[in-house]
Design a protein around this motif. Structure first.
Motif, short mmCIF file in Angstrom:
data_model
loop_
_atom_site.label_atom_id
_atom_site.label_comp_id
_atom_site.label_asym_id
_atom_site.label_seq_id
_atom_site.Cartn_x
_atom_site.Cartn_y
_atom_site.Cartn_z
N LEU A 293 0.84 -1.20 0.00
CA LEU A 293 0.00 0.00 0.00
C LEU A 293 0.88 1.26 0.00
O LEU A 293 0.63 2.22 -0.74
CB LEU A 293 -0.89 -0.06 1.25
CG LEU A 293 -1.95 1.00 1.47
CD1 LEU A 293 -3.12 0.38 2.22
CD2 LEU A 293 -1.37 2.14 2.28
N GLU A 294 1.95 1.23 0.81
CA GLU A 294 2.87 2.39 0.82
C GLU A 294 3.59 2.51 -0.52
O GLU A 294 3.80 3.63 -1.02
CB GLU A 294 3.87 2.24 1.97
CG GLU A 294 4.80 3.43 2.09
CD GLU A 294 5.48 3.52 3.44
OE1 GLU A 294 4.77 3.65 4.46
OE2 GLU A 294 6.72 3.46 3.50
N ALA A 295 3.96 1.37 -1.10
CA ALA A 295 4.62 1.39 -2.42
C ALA A 295 3.69 2.01 -3.46
O ALA A 295 4.14 2.78 -4.33
CB ALA A 295 5.03 -0.03 -2.82
N ASN A 296 2.41 1.68 -3.38
CA ASN A 296 1.45 2.28 -4.31
C ASN A 296 1.46 3.81 -4.20
O ASN A 296 1.45 4.52 -5.19
CB ASN A 296 0.03 1.79 -4.02
CG ASN A 296 -0.17 0.33 -4.38
OD1 ASN A 296 0.70 -0.29 -4.98
ND2 ASN A 296 -1.32 -0.22 -4.00
N VAL A 297 1.45 4.29 -2.97
CA VAL A 297 1.41 5.74 -2.76
C VAL A 297 2.66 6.40 -3.33
O VAL A 297 2.59 7.44 -3.98
CB VAL A 297 1.26 6.07 -1.25
CG1 VAL A 297 1.28 7.57 -1.03
CG2 VAL A 297 -0.03 5.47 -0.70
N LEU A 298 3.82 5.76 -3.14
CA LEU A 298 5.06 6.31 -3.72
C LEU A 298 4.95 6.34 -5.24
O LEU A 298 5.47 7.24 -5.90
CB LEU A 298 6.27 5.50 -3.26
CG LEU A 298 6.69 5.73 -1.80
CD1 LEU A 298 7.70 4.67 -1.36
CD2 LEU A 298 7.28 7.12 -1.60
N GLU A 299 4.27 5.34 -5.81
CA GLU A 299 4.10 5.33 -7.27
C GLU A 299 3.12 6.42 -7.72
O GLU A 299 3.27 6.97 -8.82
CB GLU A 299 3.67 3.94 -7.75
CG GLU A 299 4.83 2.96 -7.59
CD GLU A 299 4.57 1.59 -8.21
OE1 GLU A 299 3.49 1.38 -8.80
OE2 GLU A 299 5.47 0.74 -8.08
N LEU B 86 12.02 11.12 -4.21
CA LEU B 86 11.98 10.25 -5.38
C LEU B 86 13.37 10.24 -6.00
O LEU B 86 14.00 11.29 -6.13
CB LEU B 86 10.98 10.76 -6.42
CG LEU B 86 9.49 10.72 -6.06
CD1 LEU B 86 8.66 11.26 -7.22
CD2 LEU B 86 9.03 9.31 -5.68
N VAL B 87 13.84 9.05 -6.37
CA VAL B 87 15.14 8.90 -7.03
C VAL B 87 14.93 8.16 -8.34
O VAL B 87 14.40 7.05 -8.35
CB VAL B 87 16.13 8.14 -6.12
CG1 VAL B 87 17.46 7.91 -6.86
CG2 VAL B 87 16.38 8.90 -4.84
N ARG B 88 15.31 8.83 -9.42
CA ARG B 88 15.07 8.28 -10.77
C ARG B 88 15.71 6.90 -10.94
O ARG B 88 15.10 5.99 -11.47
CB ARG B 88 15.66 9.26 -11.79
CG ARG B 88 15.76 8.76 -13.22
CD ARG B 88 16.36 9.84 -14.10
NE ARG B 88 15.50 11.01 -14.09
CZ ARG B 88 14.46 11.21 -14.90
NH1 ARG B 88 14.17 10.34 -15.82
NH2 ARG B 88 13.71 12.27 -14.79
#
Ligand SMILES: *Cc1c(COP(=O)(O)O)cnc(C)c1O
Length: 492
Positions: A135-141, A319-321
């Motif tokens: 769920l946290e990964a989704n938010v970062l996306e 965010l890191v490319r």
């Protein structure tokens, strides 16, 4: 009555080691806290924009207390907090908070924190709570997509923008300098946020390796000066490795020439970090993206959801490319932990924390409840309000505009008969900020930029709507007129 009874039970001395509360106790305590918090929010319009800070040092000295040996009831503690302590502060959640970079305190986030804290699941490593971590990964996306970063991007939630910048510097340093840290040089503009120099120091880049680049008349980083500074360092045998640009400076809201800096960084093989702690979320609104052109080209980007997404303090993001570079910095193993896995986002592999809170939940619940469309509308409105207010303020006799709103912040100073020297103008502008703030409807702060003191208005609170901006403009006009009258009176 029943609630008081239940709360008093906490002091039950018969089983000292028992810290668990009964369902009834927990409900009563929760209801007491929600009641206070909601009453506080409901009375916001009656609260001064800046609380009473008279003789606050004496107040703080008197607050010092020894650790309590015995527990006490909840209600008196809440009385103390809400009646004595909270009011002695800047009302950062108020509609009239136009100082610094406003924050938020949007309500669903508090509920998410409550859930995160009561369930207290372990989100440091993927295996302990895979679905919550996803769920946290989704938010970062979501953040990644709003910023139009590529799929290789990984990120992390941090305590704030400062810690996001710290992680970015450590990441760039590791990739570009390896163990040869002393030869690396880093570039910021004179208008860059002061936390960058602090973060550099924390990341092992000493102040004598940080170069300050000049700005143009619009307070934007001068790429020609940057180029010169890089060349001088190379000629001296040093290794330029990182450049910062700002997507909205704190002083005047300036957006650096992001594309030009990106071009130069690519040519010189420097890591380009964009500090979007104030401005990045304007990129969420497609119509406003041209204002931040080049933002999505950064190697890394600071976001501060506790500013541009109106969340409570404690939520920054990075965010890191090149997600692999972020992982290379943080990845570690331990004999007592499960094997690392590669398919799913894993917080401890991408950030410095192991045990941690669950910051993603407050962002997730808020966005799910409101939806992105509502967010975009609110962010776009804050810019419109700033543009409108700047137009009005520019017409006030005695006000000189120094920076129009690039995003939602504008800056100005006072000048007129008897307010002619820089010193007089600085004093008058400072006085204007203070006089307006003292009236209690809005809070304004200024900033020293070079040797000039600038007044500022920054619109970013979600409660700030048209009516309060009209009041702000009117009060700026009235107080400026009073300052001019007093000054010209003094000069006959
Ligand atoms: C607020 C801010 C920071 C620092 O972020 P924190 O969340 O306060 O640590 C950095 N840069 C800019 C432009 C900011 O506005």
């Amino acid at each position: 009555m029943q609630r008081e009874q239940e709360l008093a039970n906490l002091a039950d001395p018969t089983d000292l080691a028992d810290l668990a509360l009964s369902p009834a106790e927990m409900r009563a305590m929760g209801e007491a806290v929600v009641a206070r918090s909601v009453a506080h929010l409901a009375s916001l319009s009656e609260q001064p924009s800046r609380g009473d800070l008279g003789d606050i040092a004496a107040f703080c000295r008197a607050m010092r207390e020894p650790v309590p040996e015995q527990g006490s009831a909840l209600e008196p503690l809440l009385d103390h907090l809400f009646d004595e302590l909270v009011p002695r502060s800047f009302t950062t959640i108020g509609a009239g908070y136009l100082a610094y970079i406003p924050g938020g305190g949007i309500y669903p986030a508090a509920l998410a924190d409550f859930i995160a804290d009561t369930t207290n699941r372990y989100t440091g490593i993927w295996q302990a709570a895979p679905a919550l971590v996803q769920l946290e990964a989704n938010v970062l996306e979501w953040l990644r997509d709003w910023m139009q970063f590529p799929a290789t991007t990984r990120g992390l939630f941090t305590a704030g923008g400062s810690m996001a910048i710290f992680n970015a510097i450590a990441c760039a340093r590791e990739l570009h300098l390896g163990t040869e840290i002393r030869s690396g040089t880093l570039y910021v503009s004179s208008q860059a946020h002061h936390c960058i120099v602090k973060a550099a120091k924390l990341a092992g880049i000493a102040h004598d390796r940080v170069r300050t680049v000049a700005v143009d008349r619009d307070y934007r980083l001068r790429v020609d000066d940057l180029e010169r500074a890089i060349a001088a360092d190379r000629a001296a045998g040093l290794r330029p490795f990182m450049v910062f640009s700002s997507a909205g400076t704190t002083n005047t809201g300036a957006v650096d020439p992001l594309n030009a800096v990106a071009d130069l960084a690519a040519r010189e093989k420097l890591w380009h970090h964009i500090d979007g702690a104030y401005g990045a979320f304007f990129h969420m609104v497609p119509e406003l993206r041209p204002l931040l052109e080049g933002l999505s080209r950064a190697d890394s980007l600071t976001l501060d959801p506790h500013k541009g997404m109106f969340l409570p303090y404690g939520t920054g993001a990075l965010l890191v490319r090149d997600g692999a570079a972020l992982r290379a910095l943080h990845s570690s193993t331990a004999g007592y932990l499960p094997e690392n896995q590669d398919e799913f986002y894993d917080p401890a592999q991408y950030g410095p924390d192991l045990s941690r809170g669950f910051p993603g939940l407050r962002v997730w619940l808020t966005v799910k409840l409101f939806g992105a469309a509502k967010y975009r509308a609110a962010i776009a409105e804050k810019r419109e309000l700033a543009v409108w207010a700047a137009e009005q303020v520019a017409q006030i006799p005695g006000i000189v505009i120094d920076a129009l709103p690039h995003l939602s912040l504008f800056a100005f100073h006072v000048a007129g008969r008897g307010i002619e020297t820089l010193e007089q103008q600085n004093a008058a502008t400072q006085s204007l900020m203070e006089c307006v703030t003292r009236r209690g409807d809005v809070m304004l702060t200024g900033a020293m930029v070079g040797d000039r003191y600038l007044g500022r208005v920054c619109v970013l609170g979600f409660r700030t709507r048209r009516a309060v901006m009209e009041r702000c403009v009117r009060q700026l006009a009235e107080e400026t007129a009073a300052l001019l009258a007093a000054a010209s009176g003094r000069h006959g």
